[in-house]
Design an enzyme around this catalytic site. Sequence first.
Site, PDB file in Angstrom:
ATOM      1  N   CYS B 122      -8.731  21.633-129.811  1.00 20.79           N
ATOM      2  CA  CYS B 122      -9.430  21.626-128.532  1.00 20.79           C
ATOM      3  C   CYS B 122     -10.746  22.335-128.782  1.00 20.79           C
ATOM      4  O   CYS B 122     -10.777  23.551-128.941  1.00 20.79           O
ATOM      5  CB  CYS B 122      -8.633  22.348-127.450  1.00 20.79           C
ATOM      6  N   CYS B 125     -12.001  24.700-125.604  1.00 22.45           N
ATOM      7  CA  CYS B 125     -11.324  25.974-125.326  1.00 22.45           C
ATOM      8  C   CYS B 125     -10.138  26.089-126.266  1.00 22.45           C
ATOM      9  O   CYS B 125     -10.327  26.175-127.468  1.00 22.45           O
ATOM     10  CB  CYS B 125     -10.938  26.084-123.850  1.00 22.45           C
ATOM     11  N   SER B 126      -8.916  26.088-125.740  1.00 19.38           N
ATOM     12  CA  SER B 126      -7.765  26.170-126.644  1.00 19.38           C
ATOM     13  C   SER B 126      -6.581  25.425-126.057  1.00 19.38           C
ATOM     14  O   SER B 126      -5.458  25.902-126.115  1.00 19.38           O
ATOM     15  CB  SER B 126      -7.408  27.632-126.920  1.00 19.38           C
ATOM     16  N   CYS B 127      -6.827  24.241-125.467  1.00 23.85           N
ATOM     17  CA  CYS B 127      -5.744  23.440-124.901  1.00 23.85           C
ATOM     18  C   CYS B 127      -4.678  23.202-125.964  1.00 23.85           C
ATOM     19  O   CYS B 127      -4.991  22.855-127.106  1.00 23.85           O
ATOM     20  CB  CYS B 127      -6.278  22.088-124.402  1.00 23.85           C
TER      21      CYS B 127
END
Lengths: 88, 218
Positions: B122, B125-127
């Site tokens: 991702c 962000c950090s999905c």
Amino acid sequence: MAEHVRVKSMMPPGHVRTPCYLRGKSGTIERRLGEFANPERAAYRLEKEMQPLVRVRFTMVEIWGKNAENPDDTLDAEIYAHWLEKVD
Amino acid sequence: MPHDHHDDDFHHSGMSPSGHPYREDDDRPLTYWQTMEIAMRELLVEKGVLTPEEIARQIDEMDSREPANGAAVVARAWTDPDFKARLLKDASDASREMGFDIGPLRLIAIENTADTHNIIVCTLCSCYPRNLLGLPPDWYKSRAYRSRVVKEPRKVLAEFGVTLPENTTVRVHDSTADMRYIVLPRRPDGTDGWSADKLAELVTRDSMIGVGLAKSPV
């Protein structure tokens, strides 16, 4: 028949869910995911606006040009319809 | 007794008896975001929106989710072709079918084959499919991983110990919006007749992100 699309190269301020490195790049629709509340409006609590979301497949050569590690490798990303324009 | 040492002679010197520097205590002031988290949490409790018990229970639930859940899904797909077809069609429904409470998670499973290798990131962000696999590893959230894997996935894979043949297509999946992803790694050779439970032990977290392969039987 693959549908070709291009990510608009606009640079709006604020909360945006389309990565910069894909703007202006063309790909093909990998699958359609249905409609989702547009997060670019939802982030500001603006009225719920539904937008079709599609997965677009790009080739690495399209994204990185001659710097591509392997031109034929691909990258898929989910892009909202209002970021896409048709390519003939 | 392990903690009954007498370090008064040297504890001001900044060095342990064996000559290593003491690690600084983690007692720095709160960051802006930590303060905001506490303020928000306490307001929600004060206004009666949530109880502390509900917050603790939700944290427990998140902590109870672990890569083993995903491994069970993968192993079932390896042993049950009908389930695999359902998984590739709608991974959320297939995970729920196995009894995993994944909340509103919208999951897409992508299959590694003899000529295709998939890898997930991702960049924005950090999905991550937390509701199935639990918390992501720290490196997944790092700027280095997020910025490099979209540009030089083969190099990143090699750093994880995975070298792919030139003619394998690498497909990177940038989880930019509402979907989360799980890689269905290839079933290792030499596992014919194995039960799903035994196969699940070969499925690593990294193999479901795509930076690793399933373990080979020893």
